[in-house]
Motif scaffolding. Structure first.
Motif, PDB file in Angstrom:
ATOM      1  N   TRP A 237       0.840  -1.193   0.000  1.00 32.36           N
ATOM      2  CA  TRP A 237       0.000   0.000   0.000  1.00 32.36           C
ATOM      3  C   TRP A 237       0.877   1.246   0.000  1.00 32.36           C
ATOM      4  O   TRP A 237       1.880   1.314   0.714  1.00 32.36           O
ATOM      5  CB  TRP A 237      -0.898   0.040   1.224  1.00 32.36           C
ATOM      6  CG  TRP A 237      -1.984  -0.981   1.236  1.00 32.36           C
ATOM      7  CD1 TRP A 237      -2.380  -1.770   0.215  1.00 32.36           C
ATOM      8  CD2 TRP A 237      -2.800  -1.333   2.353  1.00 32.36           C
ATOM      9  NE1 TRP A 237      -3.402  -2.594   0.618  1.00 32.36           N
ATOM     10  CE2 TRP A 237      -3.680  -2.334   1.922  1.00 32.36           C
ATOM     11  CE3 TRP A 237      -2.876  -0.889   3.658  1.00 32.36           C
ATOM     12  CZ2 TRP A 237      -4.625  -2.906   2.764  1.00 32.36           C
ATOM     13  CZ3 TRP A 237      -3.822  -1.450   4.495  1.00 32.36           C
ATOM     14  CH2 TRP A 237      -4.690  -2.443   4.050  1.00 32.36           C
TER      15      TRP A 237
ATOM     16  N   THR B 145      -3.167   5.258   0.449  1.00 32.98           N
ATOM     17  CA  THR B 145      -4.054   4.110   0.660  1.00 32.98           C
ATOM     18  C   THR B 145      -4.079   3.720   2.122  1.00 32.98           C
ATOM     19  O   THR B 145      -5.146   3.456   2.695  1.00 32.98           O
ATOM     20  CB  THR B 145      -3.593   2.920  -0.199  1.00 32.98           C
ATOM     21  OG1 THR B 145      -3.567   3.317  -1.567  1.00 32.98           O
ATOM     22  CG2 THR B 145      -4.515   1.729  -0.028  1.00 32.98           C
ATOM     23  N   LEU B 146      -2.907   3.673   2.746  1.00 30.18           N
ATOM     24  CA  LEU B 146      -2.823   3.307   4.155  1.00 30.18           C
ATOM     25  C   LEU B 146      -3.604   4.296   5.021  1.00 30.18           C
ATOM     26  O   LEU B 146      -4.386   3.889   5.880  1.00 30.18           O
ATOM     27  CB  LEU B 146      -1.361   3.250   4.603  1.00 30.18           C
ATOM     28  CG  LEU B 146      -1.119   2.879   6.055  1.00 30.18           C
ATOM     29  CD1 LEU B 146      -1.663   1.487   6.362  1.00 30.18           C
ATOM     30  CD2 LEU B 146       0.351   2.956   6.389  1.00 30.18           C
TER      31      LEU B 146
ATOM     32  N   LYS C 126      -7.409   3.848   4.525  1.00 31.92           N
ATOM     33  CA  LYS C 126      -7.927   2.652   5.197  1.00 31.92           C
ATOM     34  C   LYS C 126      -7.955   2.831   6.714  1.00 31.92           C
ATOM     35  O   LYS C 126      -8.901   2.407   7.375  1.00 31.92           O
ATOM     36  CB  LYS C 126      -7.113   1.429   4.800  1.00 31.92           C
ATOM     37  CG  LYS C 126      -7.330   1.050   3.350  1.00 31.92           C
ATOM     38  CD  LYS C 126      -6.764  -0.286   3.013  1.00 31.92           C
ATOM     39  CE  LYS C 126      -6.960  -0.632   1.571  1.00 31.92           C
ATOM     40  NZ  LYS C 126      -8.333  -0.872   1.186  1.00 31.92           N
TER      41      LYS C 126
END
Length: 86
Positions: free
Chosen positions: A43, A47-48, A51
């Protein structure tokens, strides 16, 4: 509703679920952990963060505020100790 009214069936399902975890997941936990680590390692930062914010939500803002306040207080404490003993 039938499951809610039948404690014997619930107990049986719970035993089966526990056996499934013990037989399938526990022996393979290193591989499962490695797989999860590999997925997360791929990731990118955006993205991390997306999320994490999706899962943690409003609590993340409190964590940030608390981190800022505690960090500031610790920094102030170190500064005061340095000034007192300098």
């Amino acid at each position: 509703g039938w499951l809610e009214d039948n404690p014997e069936v619930r107990a049986t399902i719970n035993r089966w679920a526990q056996q499934l975890v013990l037989n399938a997941i526990v022996p393979n936990r290193k591989e499962i952990g490695a797989f999860i680590s590999e997925v997360i390692a791929r990731w990118d930062t955006t993205t991390l963060i997306d999320k994490l914010e999706l899962q943690v939500g409003k609590d993340l803002q409190y964590i940030r505020i608390n981190g800022t306040l505690i960090g500031g207080l610790v920094g102030l404490g170190i500064f005061m100790v340095d000034r007192l003993f300098a």
